[in-house]
Enzyme design. Structure first.
Site, PDB file in Angstrom:
ATOM      1  N   GLU A  35       0.858  -1.197   0.000  1.00  7.09           N
ATOM      2  CA  GLU A  35       0.000   0.000   0.000  1.00  7.09           C
ATOM      3  C   GLU A  35       0.887   1.238   0.000  1.00  7.09           C
ATOM      4  OE1 GLU A  35      -3.668   0.454   2.479  1.00  7.09           O
ATOM      5  OE2 GLU A  35      -2.536   2.123   3.333  1.00  7.09           O
TER       6      GLU A  35
ATOM      7  N   GLY B  67     -14.682   5.355   4.571  1.00  8.84           N
ATOM      8  CA  GLY B  67     -13.774   6.442   4.956  1.00  8.84           C
ATOM      9  C   GLY B  67     -14.250   7.097   6.240  1.00  8.84           C
TER      10      GLY B  67
HETATM   11  C1  LIG Z   1      -7.336  -2.077   3.968  1.00 11.89           C
HETATM   12  C2  LIG Z   1      -7.829  -0.709   4.386  1.00 11.89           C
HETATM   13  C3  LIG Z   1      -7.584   0.387   3.551  1.00 11.89           C
HETATM   14  C4  LIG Z   1      -8.043   1.667   3.912  1.00 11.89           C
HETATM   15  N1  LIG Z   1      -7.801   2.732   3.068  1.00 11.89           N
HETATM   16  C5  LIG Z   1      -8.330   3.941   3.345  1.00 11.89           C
HETATM   17  C6  LIG Z   1      -8.162   5.045   2.439  1.00 11.89           C
HETATM   18  O1  LIG Z   1      -7.539   4.933   1.387  1.00 11.89           O
HETATM   19  N2  LIG Z   1      -8.706   6.250   2.785  1.00 11.89           N
HETATM   20  C7  LIG Z   1      -9.429   6.413   3.949  1.00 11.89           C
HETATM   21  O2  LIG Z   1      -9.914   7.522   4.191  1.00 11.89           O
HETATM   22  N3  LIG Z   1      -9.610   5.391   4.823  1.00 11.89           N
HETATM   23  C8  LIG Z   1      -9.086   4.153   4.542  1.00 11.89           C
HETATM   24  N4  LIG Z   1      -9.298   3.105   5.410  1.00 11.89           N
HETATM   25  C9  LIG Z   1     -10.016   3.345   6.664  1.00 11.89           C
HETATM   26  C10 LIG Z   1     -11.548   3.135   6.491  1.00 11.89           C
HETATM   27  O3  LIG Z   1     -12.059   4.035   5.552  1.00 11.89           O
HETATM   28  C11 LIG Z   1     -12.174   3.351   7.868  1.00 11.89           C
HETATM   29  O4  LIG Z   1     -11.813   2.304   8.726  1.00 11.89           O
HETATM   30  C12 LIG Z   1     -13.684   3.573   7.901  1.00 11.89           C
HETATM   31  O5  LIG Z   1     -14.048   3.946   9.242  1.00 11.89           O
HETATM   32  C13 LIG Z   1     -14.529   2.374   7.557  1.00 11.89           C
HETATM   33  O6  LIG Z   1     -14.568   2.116   6.226  1.00 11.89           O
HETATM   34  P1  LIG Z   1     -15.281   0.770   5.684  1.00 11.89           P
HETATM   35  O7  LIG Z   1     -15.272   0.828   4.217  1.00 11.89           O
HETATM   36  O8  LIG Z   1     -14.699  -0.418   6.343  1.00 11.89           O
HETATM   37  O9  LIG Z   1     -16.763   1.037   6.233  1.00 11.89           O
HETATM   38  P2  LIG Z   1     -18.086   0.170   6.309  1.00 11.89           P
HETATM   39  O10 LIG Z   1     -17.916  -1.186   5.740  1.00 11.89           O
HETATM   40  O11 LIG Z   1     -19.179   1.018   5.762  1.00 11.89           O
HETATM   41  O12 LIG Z   1     -18.268   0.027   7.896  1.00 11.89           O
HETATM   42  C14 LIG Z   1     -18.224   1.184   8.737  1.00 11.89           C
HETATM   43  C15 LIG Z   1     -18.982   0.920  10.034  1.00 11.89           C
HETATM   44  O13 LIG Z   1     -20.378   0.791   9.755  1.00 11.89           O
HETATM   45  C16 LIG Z   1     -20.879  -0.497  10.124  1.00 11.89           C
HETATM   46  N5  LIG Z   1     -21.734  -0.956   9.015  1.00 11.89           N
HETATM   47  C17 LIG Z   1     -21.342  -1.336   7.782  1.00 11.89           C
HETATM   48  N6  LIG Z   1     -22.383  -1.686   7.027  1.00 11.89           N
HETATM   49  C18 LIG Z   1     -23.495  -1.492   7.789  1.00 11.89           C
HETATM   50  C19 LIG Z   1     -24.876  -1.671   7.557  1.00 11.89           C
HETATM   51  N7  LIG Z   1     -25.334  -2.131   6.385  1.00 11.89           N
HETATM   52  N8  LIG Z   1     -25.751  -1.362   8.574  1.00 11.89           N
HETATM   53  C20 LIG Z   1     -25.300  -0.894   9.769  1.00 11.89           C
HETATM   54  N9  LIG Z   1     -23.970  -0.719  10.048  1.00 11.89           N
HETATM   55  C21 LIG Z   1     -23.084  -1.015   9.064  1.00 11.89           C
HETATM   56  C22 LIG Z   1     -19.647  -1.385  10.295  1.00 11.89           C
HETATM   57  O14 LIG Z   1     -19.860  -2.419  11.255  1.00 11.89           O
HETATM   58  C23 LIG Z   1     -18.586  -0.388  10.734  1.00 11.89           C
HETATM   59  O15 LIG Z   1     -18.648  -0.170  12.129  1.00 11.89           O
HETATM   60  C24 LIG Z   1      -8.788   1.836   5.121  1.00 11.89           C
HETATM   61  C25 LIG Z   1      -9.018   0.723   5.958  1.00 11.89           C
HETATM   62  C26 LIG Z   1      -8.546  -0.536   5.609  1.00 11.89           C
HETATM   63  C27 LIG Z   1      -8.801  -1.710   6.518  1.00 11.89           C
END
Ligand SMILES: Cc1cc2nc3c(=O)[nH]c(=O)nc-3n(C[C@H](O)[C@H](O)[C@H](O)COP(=O)(O)OP(=O)(O)OC[C@H]3O[C@@H](n4cnc5c(N)ncnc54)[C@H](O)[C@@H]3O)c2cc1C
Length: 285
Positions: free
Chosen positions: A17, A108
């Protein structure tokens, strides 16, 4: 090349990354790091997306450099918390025009001091995944959290949400960084029992200094096992020894994961070629 196609010819992938520059003036030094990292021949390189949403052009620019000039498979991150719905297709169009075949859609986090422009936004990553699935063209990744996403009440609930996200069209998952492999194995077991069969790449961030590990473990709520806290304590006043011990810790962690058949190792390089070089030298494949 699509990441799922890579997995058809190789059981275990090694990926890096990198983060893009925030300004044009920083581009050159980041470009240098990215070129150095690509020379190690990783299976793919992912490029993060700025939380404030203002750096999407740099994500595409670096991903395009990786794909089109360094001949390496690229994965572009995209977050929906800072990207209005009506801007998403133009980003997807640009990625497609640049032949970037893989995308990592995420929710995010909105930085504290960031004022989000008016507009409609998706609430969860799963909605963005569905949108991109309908758009077509891309292999789609997703983020997952072996120690539970910090906002979720329990790991079980978080895995329920993960299942929804995967069913919206995820091809592979990349985990949050972790330092205790047993936590990862237990997570994998729970995920499979829930009926999630997508490949899960293990996110590894080698410890290179004490400030970094404090910040990251606090942000991601990652636990440090005793052998890690031991070397951090032992070398707290000796940055060089601490870095050496941190890299050796990462090598040991990765070798154990590979021996236990993980689908891939995703190294959070922090744009440091020296870190990647040392880790790659130490791992047995
Ligand atoms: C490999 C990796 C790469 C990353 N790269 C970046 C990046 O480039 N830029 C950046 O800004 N951040 C990045 N992040 C951080 C990430 O954006 C944050 O951790 C963010 O808070 C969650 O994103 P997510 O896509 O996992 O969210 P989601 O999958 O939407 O989950 C977020 C929260 O909502 C809950 N949730 C999800 N779906 C539902 C639903 N249907 N109903 C109710 N609750 C729900 C989940 O349990 C979780 O607590 C990265 C994280 C990882 C692990």
């Amino acid at each position: 090349m699509k990441i799922t196609e890579k997995l058809m010819v190789k059981d275990q992938l090694i990926s890096f990354e990198v983060f893009p520059p925030k300004t044009d003036s920083a581009f050159e030094s980041i470009e240098w790091s990215v070129r150095e990292l690509a020379a190690f021949n990783p299976d793919f390189m992912s490029v993060t997306y700025g939380a404030g949403g203002g750096t999407s052009q740099y994500t595409t620019k670096i991903a395009s450099l990786i794909k089109n000039r360094l001949d390496t498979t690229a994965l572009a991150h995209l977050t929906c918390a800072s990207t209005p719905k009506d801007k998403i297709d133009s980003i997807l169009d640009t990625l497609k025009e640049n032949h970037i075949d893989n995308i990592l859609p995420m929710r995010g986090d909105i930085p504290k001091d960031y004022i989000r422009p008016d507009g409609e936004y998706y609430t969860y990553a799963c909605e963005l995944v569905s949108h991109i699935k309908e758009y077509g063209y891309f292999d789609i990744g997703g983020a997952c959290y072996p120690e539970c996403h910090p906002e979720c009440e329990s790991l079980e609930k978080d895995i329920e949400h993960l299942k929804i996200k995967v069913d919206c069209g995820i091809d592979f998952l990349i985990s949050q960084l972790f330092y205790d492999n047993d936590i990862y194995y237990s997570f994998l077991d729970k995920v499979r029992k829930k009926g999630i069969y997508a490949p899960v790449f293990a996110g590894i961030m080698p410890i290179t200094n004490i400030k970094q590990v404090d910040r990251i473990t606090c942000l991601s709520q990652t636990k440090l096992p005793k052998d890690a806290t031991d070397f951090l304590e032992k070398y707290k006043d000796s940055p060089e020894d601490l870095e050496k011990a941190g890299l050796q810790f990462a090598i040991k962690q990765i070798n154990d994961l590979l021996a236990n058949g993980v689908n891939g190792i995703h190294i959070y390089t922090m744009n440091k070629p020296k870190t990647a070089r040392t880790v790659l030298k130490g791992i047995t494949r």
